[in-house]
Enzyme design. Structure first.
Site, mmCIF file in Angstrom:
data_model
loop_
_atom_site.group_PDB
_atom_site.id
_atom_site.type_symbol
_atom_site.label_atom_id
_atom_site.label_comp_id
_atom_site.label_asym_id
_atom_site.label_seq_id
_atom_site.Cartn_x
_atom_site.Cartn_y
_atom_site.Cartn_z
ATOM 1 N N GLY A 233 5.895 -2.604 -2.818
ATOM 2 C CA GLY A 233 6.169 -1.715 -1.679
ATOM 3 C C GLY A 233 6.869 -2.486 -0.571
ATOM 4 O O GLY A 233 7.916 -2.077 -0.053
ATOM 5 N N HIS A 234 6.292 -3.636 -0.202
ATOM 6 C CA HIS A 234 6.913 -4.475 0.832
ATOM 7 C C HIS A 234 8.309 -4.928 0.396
ATOM 8 O O HIS A 234 9.253 -4.898 1.179
ATOM 9 C CB HIS A 234 6.074 -5.739 1.077
ATOM 10 C CG HIS A 234 4.698 -5.492 1.595
ATOM 11 N ND1 HIS A 234 3.566 -5.771 0.856
ATOM 12 C CD2 HIS A 234 4.248 -5.011 2.774
ATOM 13 C CE1 HIS A 234 2.493 -5.480 1.567
ATOM 14 N NE2 HIS A 234 2.868 -5.015 2.741
ATOM 15 N N GLY B 64 7.573 1.554 6.160
ATOM 16 C CA GLY B 64 7.321 2.361 4.973
ATOM 17 C C GLY B 64 6.773 3.740 5.319
ATOM 18 O O GLY B 64 5.976 3.886 6.254
ATOM 19 N N LYS C 216 4.712 5.213 3.620
ATOM 20 C CA LYS C 216 3.300 5.300 3.236
ATOM 21 C C LYS C 216 2.418 5.407 4.482
ATOM 22 O O LYS C 216 1.469 6.165 4.520
ATOM 23 C CB LYS C 216 2.886 4.078 2.416
ATOM 24 C CG LYS C 216 1.557 4.295 1.733
ATOM 25 C CD LYS C 216 0.903 3.019 1.319
ATOM 26 C CE LYS C 216 0.314 2.336 2.484
ATOM 27 N NZ LYS C 216 -1.001 1.857 2.477
ATOM 28 N N ASP C 217 2.773 4.630 5.499
ATOM 29 C CA ASP C 217 2.026 4.676 6.761
ATOM 30 C C ASP C 217 2.754 5.649 7.685
ATOM 31 O O ASP C 217 3.387 5.254 8.659
ATOM 32 C CB ASP C 217 1.928 3.269 7.341
ATOM 33 C CG ASP C 217 1.201 2.340 6.396
ATOM 34 O OD1 ASP C 217 -0.023 2.314 6.426
ATOM 35 O OD2 ASP C 217 1.871 1.668 5.574
ATOM 36 N N GLN D 46 1.955 5.831 11.456
ATOM 37 C CA GLN D 46 2.388 4.580 12.086
ATOM 38 C C GLN D 46 3.892 4.618 12.357
ATOM 39 O O GLN D 46 4.364 4.293 13.447
ATOM 40 C CB GLN D 46 2.040 3.413 11.150
ATOM 41 C CG GLN D 46 2.744 2.114 11.460
ATOM 42 C CD GLN D 46 2.256 0.982 10.582
ATOM 43 O OE1 GLN D 46 1.131 0.550 10.727
ATOM 44 N NE2 GLN D 46 3.080 0.498 9.685
ATOM 45 N N SER E 42 -0.768 -0.720 -2.098
ATOM 46 C CA SER E 42 -1.371 -1.133 -0.829
ATOM 47 C C SER E 42 -2.159 -2.416 -1.069
ATOM 48 O O SER E 42 -2.750 -2.588 -2.146
ATOM 49 C CB SER E 42 -2.337 -0.040 -0.353
ATOM 50 O OG SER E 42 -3.220 -0.565 0.621
ATOM 51 N N SER E 43 -2.165 -3.277 -0.070
ATOM 52 C CA SER E 43 -2.946 -4.522 -0.203
ATOM 53 C C SER E 43 -4.418 -4.194 -0.420
ATOM 54 O O SER E 43 -5.140 -4.943 -1.065
ATOM 55 C CB SER E 43 -2.788 -5.380 1.045
ATOM 56 O OG SER E 43 -1.425 -5.653 1.237
HETATM 57 P P1 AMP Z 1 1.402 -3.796 5.833
HETATM 58 O O1 AMP Z 1 1.600 -5.170 5.309
HETATM 59 O O2 AMP Z 1 0.364 -3.011 5.098
HETATM 60 O O3 AMP Z 1 1.268 -3.742 7.329
HETATM 61 O O4 AMP Z 1 2.765 -3.020 5.509
HETATM 62 C C1 AMP Z 1 3.988 -3.505 5.976
HETATM 63 C C2 AMP Z 1 5.037 -2.462 5.761
HETATM 64 O O5 AMP Z 1 5.140 -2.155 4.370
HETATM 65 C C3 AMP Z 1 4.744 -1.135 6.487
HETATM 66 O O6 AMP Z 1 5.935 -0.621 7.028
HETATM 67 C C4 AMP Z 1 4.220 -0.272 5.367
HETATM 68 O O7 AMP Z 1 4.414 1.110 5.591
HETATM 69 C C5 AMP Z 1 5.065 -0.752 4.204
HETATM 70 N N1 AMP Z 1 4.424 -0.416 2.918
HETATM 71 C C6 AMP Z 1 3.166 -0.726 2.542
HETATM 72 N N2 AMP Z 1 2.901 -0.201 1.334
HETATM 73 C C7 AMP Z 1 4.016 0.467 0.940
HETATM 74 C C8 AMP Z 1 4.370 1.234 -0.205
HETATM 75 N N3 AMP Z 1 3.527 1.433 -1.203
HETATM 76 N N4 AMP Z 1 5.613 1.769 -0.265
HETATM 77 C C9 AMP Z 1 6.489 1.576 0.757
HETATM 78 N N5 AMP Z 1 6.211 0.863 1.878
HETATM 79 C C10 AMP Z 1 5.000 0.322 1.978
#
Ligand code: AMP
Length: 280
Positions: A36-37, A149, A151-152, A155, A187-188
């Site tokens: 995703g990232h 993303g 997904k959030d 946010q 997702s993490s």
């Molecule tokens: P995080 O590390 O969870 O803060 O996510 C960092 C970025 O990656 C944020 O903009 C999230 O929305 C995006 N992100 C996380 N998971 C996904 C996913 N499955 N698909 C697309 N973007 C994602």
């Protein structure tokens, strides 16, 4: 890839890169990078010639009973993945003070009414923390583009609203959700799930898909939402919320709303909260 750990190193590197032509895209993350990232970085590379990823587990967005301490930190692997994607710069602050001078004295941004709805209702203060760190990263890095993303979803809307006011020159790009084979959004926090729980979690995506289908079949919204909640509970997923909103997250009261809209859901499985959505 240039790795920067202090504000000074970051500024020096940005100064060097400013001599190169083209736009700079920022991809803010909390690390533990998955596909995703990496899709955000790929998208950033289509929009800009220079990319900078930040990895910072932001304490301001975690509640006292949340998983800040145990949040997965996988620096070595993350660096390998970023190198493979040909990311140009990594900002991985060695401490919170490299982001905020005195973390305990930070004045948080206010995420307003929307910040207290949906996920904000369950995680009070979470979006204030998110906006505060993203605003700070924008101040430190001053990118042309920033990628977030879908997904959030909430946010991404709140950041768009904040950036419109405080950083109007930065263009925001929304990246589509990347899913595993069974439909679960990457997702993490999926790392916390057992294999069985991961399979059960796929029912959140199924529920979103069913709800979109029912909406197209002109079923009553109340009935769709009731069915969704019953379905999730029957699968041992505890719904925190399941709602239909317009694409700016305003409440939809009409059944036949014509514009873009989004079903959003948050469930808890074994104390682990997962979110997902479908925009249509
Ligand atoms: P995080 O590390 O969870 O803060 O996510 C960092 C970025 O990656 C944020 O903009 C999230 O929305 C995006 N992100 C996380 N998971 C996904 C996913 N499955 N698909 C697309 N973007 C994602």
């Amino acid at each position: 890839m240039v790795i920067t750990r202090t504000r000074e190193e970051l500024y020096k590197t940005l100064e060097e890169f400013s001599k190169r032509p083209g736009k700079l895209a920022l991809i803010p993350t909390m690390g533990n990078l998955h596909d995703g990232h990496l899709s955000l970085i790929k998208l950033a590379k289509l929009k800009a010639t220079k990319t900078i990823t930040s990895i910072f587990v932001n304490p301001l967005q975690f509640g006292i009973n949340e998983d800040f301490k145990k949040y997965p930190r996988t620096e070595k692997l993350d660096i390998e993945k970023l190198k493979k994607e040909h990311c140009d710069i990594l900002f991985i602050p060695s401490s919170g003070e490299e982001v905020f001078s005195k973390i305990e004295k930070v004045k948080t941004l206010d995420s307003g009414n929307l910040g207290s709805e949906l996920c904000g209702k369950i995680r009070p203060g979470h979006f204030d923390g998110v906006l505060t760190v993203v605003n700070r990263l924008f101040e430190l890095i001053n990118p042309d583009i920033a990628v977030f993303g879908a997904k959030d979803y909430q946010q991404q809307i709140l950041i768009k609203q904040m950036a419109k006011l405080l950083h109007p020159k930065i263009s925001l790009v929304k990246a589509p959700i990347i899913r595993s084979k069974n439909g679960v959004a990457l997702s993490s926090r999926n790392n916390y799930l057992s294999k069985k729980e991961f399979e059960i979690a796929a029912n959140l995506f199924k529920c979103l898909q069913n709800s979109v289908n029912s909406y197209h079949k002109r079923k009553e919204l109340n009935e769709i939402l009731d069915n969704a909640n019953s379905f999730l509970i029957s699968k041992n997923l505890v719904p925190d919320y399941f709602e239909l909103r317009d694409s700016e997250l305003n409440i939809i009261s009409k059944n036949n709303f014509k514009g873009n809209k989004v079903f959003l859901g948050s469930i808890t499985i074994n104390n682990i909260r997962l979110i997902d959505n479908i925009e249509f």
